[in-house]
Design an enzyme around this catalytic site. Structure first.
Site, PDB file in Angstrom:
ATOM      1  N   ARG A 181      13.253   6.756  -4.713  1.00  0.00           N
ATOM      2  CA  ARG A 181      13.098   5.298  -4.697  1.00  0.00           C
ATOM      3  C   ARG A 181      13.952   4.710  -5.798  1.00  0.00           C
ATOM      4  O   ARG A 181      13.886   5.147  -6.939  1.00  0.00           O
ATOM      5  CB  ARG A 181      11.641   4.905  -4.986  1.00  0.00           C
ATOM      6  CG  ARG A 181      10.699   5.222  -3.905  1.00  0.00           C
ATOM      7  CD  ARG A 181       9.427   4.400  -4.001  1.00  0.00           C
ATOM      8  NE  ARG A 181       8.770   4.434  -5.309  1.00  0.00           N
ATOM      9  CZ  ARG A 181       7.704   3.701  -5.596  1.00  0.00           C
ATOM     10  NH1 ARG A 181       7.190   2.890  -4.694  1.00  0.00           N
ATOM     11  NH2 ARG A 181       7.144   3.781  -6.769  1.00  0.00           N
TER      12      ARG A 181
ATOM     13  N   THR B 205      14.709  -1.848  -6.541  1.00  0.00           N
ATOM     14  CA  THR B 205      14.475  -2.394  -5.191  1.00  0.00           C
ATOM     15  C   THR B 205      13.294  -1.731  -4.491  1.00  0.00           C
ATOM     16  O   THR B 205      12.802  -2.244  -3.485  1.00  0.00           O
ATOM     17  CB  THR B 205      15.717  -2.167  -4.302  1.00  0.00           C
ATOM     18  OG1 THR B 205      15.900  -0.739  -4.160  1.00  0.00           O
ATOM     19  CG2 THR B 205      16.975  -2.768  -4.926  1.00  0.00           C
TER      20      THR B 205
ATOM     21  N   ASP C  22       2.837   8.657 -11.540  1.00  0.00           N
ATOM     22  CA  ASP C  22       4.031   9.168 -10.833  1.00  0.00           C
ATOM     23  C   ASP C  22       3.804  10.628 -10.453  1.00  0.00           C
ATOM     24  O   ASP C  22       3.753  11.508 -11.314  1.00  0.00           O
ATOM     25  CB  ASP C  22       5.255   9.027 -11.751  1.00  0.00           C
ATOM     26  CG  ASP C  22       6.542   9.359 -10.999  1.00  0.00           C
ATOM     27  OD1 ASP C  22       6.622  10.462 -10.414  1.00  0.00           O
ATOM     28  OD2 ASP C  22       7.448   8.515 -10.976  1.00  0.00           O
TER      29      ASP C  22
ATOM     30  N   ASP D 270       6.538  13.250 -11.500  1.00  0.00           N
ATOM     31  CA  ASP D 270       6.510  13.511 -12.941  1.00  0.00           C
ATOM     32  C   ASP D 270       5.303  14.359 -13.331  1.00  0.00           C
ATOM     33  O   ASP D 270       5.400  15.249 -14.179  1.00  0.00           O
ATOM     34  CB  ASP D 270       6.475  12.185 -13.722  1.00  0.00           C
ATOM     35  CG  ASP D 270       7.847  11.521 -13.770  1.00  0.00           C
ATOM     36  OD1 ASP D 270       8.845  12.183 -13.419  1.00  0.00           O
ATOM     37  OD2 ASP D 270       7.907  10.338 -14.153  1.00  0.00           O
TER      38      ASP D 270
HETATM   39  C1  PRP Z   1       7.467   8.880  -4.937  1.00  0.00           C
HETATM   40  C2  PRP Z   1       6.522   9.594  -4.023  1.00  0.00           C
HETATM   41  C3  PRP Z   1       6.981   9.144  -2.665  1.00  0.00           C
HETATM   42  C4  PRP Z   1       7.403   7.728  -2.931  1.00  0.00           C
HETATM   43  C5  PRP Z   1       6.332   6.798  -2.432  1.00  0.00           C
HETATM   44  O1  PRP Z   1       8.682   9.515  -5.020  1.00  0.00           O
HETATM   45  O2  PRP Z   1       6.537  10.991  -4.179  1.00  0.00           O
HETATM   46  O3  PRP Z   1       8.061   9.898  -2.159  1.00  0.00           O
HETATM   47  O4  PRP Z   1       7.559   7.598  -4.349  1.00  0.00           O
HETATM   48  O5  PRP Z   1       6.721   5.486  -2.586  1.00  0.00           O
HETATM   49  P1  PRP Z   1       7.027   4.515  -1.357  1.00  0.00           P
HETATM   50  O6  PRP Z   1       5.924   4.713  -0.377  1.00  0.00           O
HETATM   51  O7  PRP Z   1       7.024   3.159  -1.986  1.00  0.00           O
HETATM   52  O8  PRP Z   1       8.368   4.891  -0.802  1.00  0.00           O
HETATM   53  P2  PRP Z   1       9.863   9.060  -5.974  1.00  0.00           P
HETATM   54  O9  PRP Z   1      10.801   8.178  -5.233  1.00  0.00           O
HETATM   55  O10 PRP Z   1       9.321   8.540  -7.266  1.00  0.00           O
HETATM   56  O11 PRP Z   1      10.660  10.416  -6.192  1.00  0.00           O
HETATM   57  P3  PRP Z   1      10.214  11.821  -6.827  1.00  0.00           P
HETATM   58  O12 PRP Z   1       9.299  12.486  -5.829  1.00  0.00           O
HETATM   59  O13 PRP Z   1      11.519  12.541  -6.958  1.00  0.00           O
HETATM   60  O14 PRP Z   1       9.541  11.576  -8.144  1.00  0.00           O
HETATM   61  N1  URA Z   2       5.162   7.027  -6.228  1.00  0.00           N
HETATM   62  C1  URA Z   2       4.346   7.648  -7.112  1.00  0.00           C
HETATM   63  O1  URA Z   2       4.626   8.778  -7.537  1.00  0.00           O
HETATM   64  N2  URA Z   2       3.253   6.998  -7.511  1.00  0.00           N
HETATM   65  C2  URA Z   2       2.922   5.776  -7.060  1.00  0.00           C
HETATM   66  O2  URA Z   2       1.871   5.239  -7.462  1.00  0.00           O
HETATM   67  C3  URA Z   2       3.777   5.153  -6.161  1.00  0.00           C
HETATM   68  C4  URA Z   2       4.895   5.802  -5.749  1.00  0.00           C
END
Ligand code: PRP
Ligand code: URA
Length: 209
Positions: free
Chosen positions: A104, A108, A200, A203
């Site tokens: 993400r 945005t 997160d 993380d």
């Molecule tokens: C997080 C999570 C989802 C997404 C959800 O990933 O693991 O993939 O956000 O958010 P959304 O429904 O608004 O799209 P992130 O993009 O933070 O990446 P990561 O898994 O690499 O930390």
């Molecule tokens: N992605 C995450 O990891 N946590 C949230 O709360 C939303 C998106």
């Protein structure tokens, strides 16, 4: 409209409390996500068809059931979806695993695809898209769209925590996809995080931030 299944088994709900707790360390968080994924795999496979076969026990020959129908494929959304794969494979060891890399944009909140690799027979399989978090729904919608563009038609979505906004968005974009979650939370905050959520997920699984 795709159905929403909330996996409210007491053991899932118990473990989810410790997953949410900000004081849970990386090792425990990772283990708990893995365990919840195993429990959720029971729920998501509940409607798999069975066929009858003969089995010879030490005492007699009898009719018995085995799972039939489509083979399963798991498609974790990188990174955080990876944290659920081993837990699901404990229940469905023959599943093949594809990967979709989406991140993400923190401004945005739109997902960008940076990687995709699917089993060669993905089109024939029931694909379970896996991600702990369904927030705006943007990542799940993009992942499912990517699978459909590659000819995959049989898709379910498994997330640990969802926001109502994300559930609605996925149901509107992909009404053929059933969604399995462990908790439906209150809302998103201004940064697109689920409230109360767990923070997160990537993380917390990988110990980064
Ligand atoms: C997080 C999570 C989802 C997404 C959800 O990933 O693991 O993939 O956000 O958010 P959304 O429904 O608004 O799209 P992130 O993009 O933070 O990446 P990561 O898994 O690499 O930390
Ligand atoms: N992605 C995450 O990891 N946590 C949230 O709360 C939303 C998106």
């Amino acid at each position: 409209m795709g159905k929403l299944f909330i996996c409210d088994h007491p053991m899932i709900q118990h473990k989810l409390t410790f997953i949410r707790d900000k004081n849970t360390n990386t090792k425990d968080f990772r283990e708990l996500i893995d365990e919840v994924a195993t429990f959720m795999a029971y729920e998501i496979t509940r409607d798999l068809p069975l066929q009858t076969v003969k089995v010879e026990t030490p005492v007699a020959v009898t009719d018995a059931k085995i799972v039939s129908g489509r083979m399963i494929g798991l498609v974790p959304i990188l990174r955080a979806g990876l944290g659920m794969v081993d837990g699901i494979l404990k229940m469905i060891p023959s599943a093949k695993v594809g990967h979709i890399g989406l991140a993400r944009d923190h401004e945005t909140l739109k997902p960008k695809e940076y990687y995709i690799n699917l089993p060669t027979d993905a089109q024939e399989r029931l694909l379970i898209v896996v991600d702990p978090m369904l927030a705006t729904g943007g990542s799940a919608i993009a992942a499912i769209q990517s699978l459909k563009e590659r000819g995959c038609e049989h898709i379910k979505l498994m997330c640990v925590i969802a926001a109502p906004e994300g559930v609605k968005a996925v149901q509107e974009a992909h009404p053929d996809v059933d969604i399995y979650i462990a908790a439906l939370d209150q809302c998103l905050n201004e940064k697109g995080y689920i409230v109360p959520g767990l923070g997160d997920a990537g993380d917390r699984i990988f110990g980064t931030n």
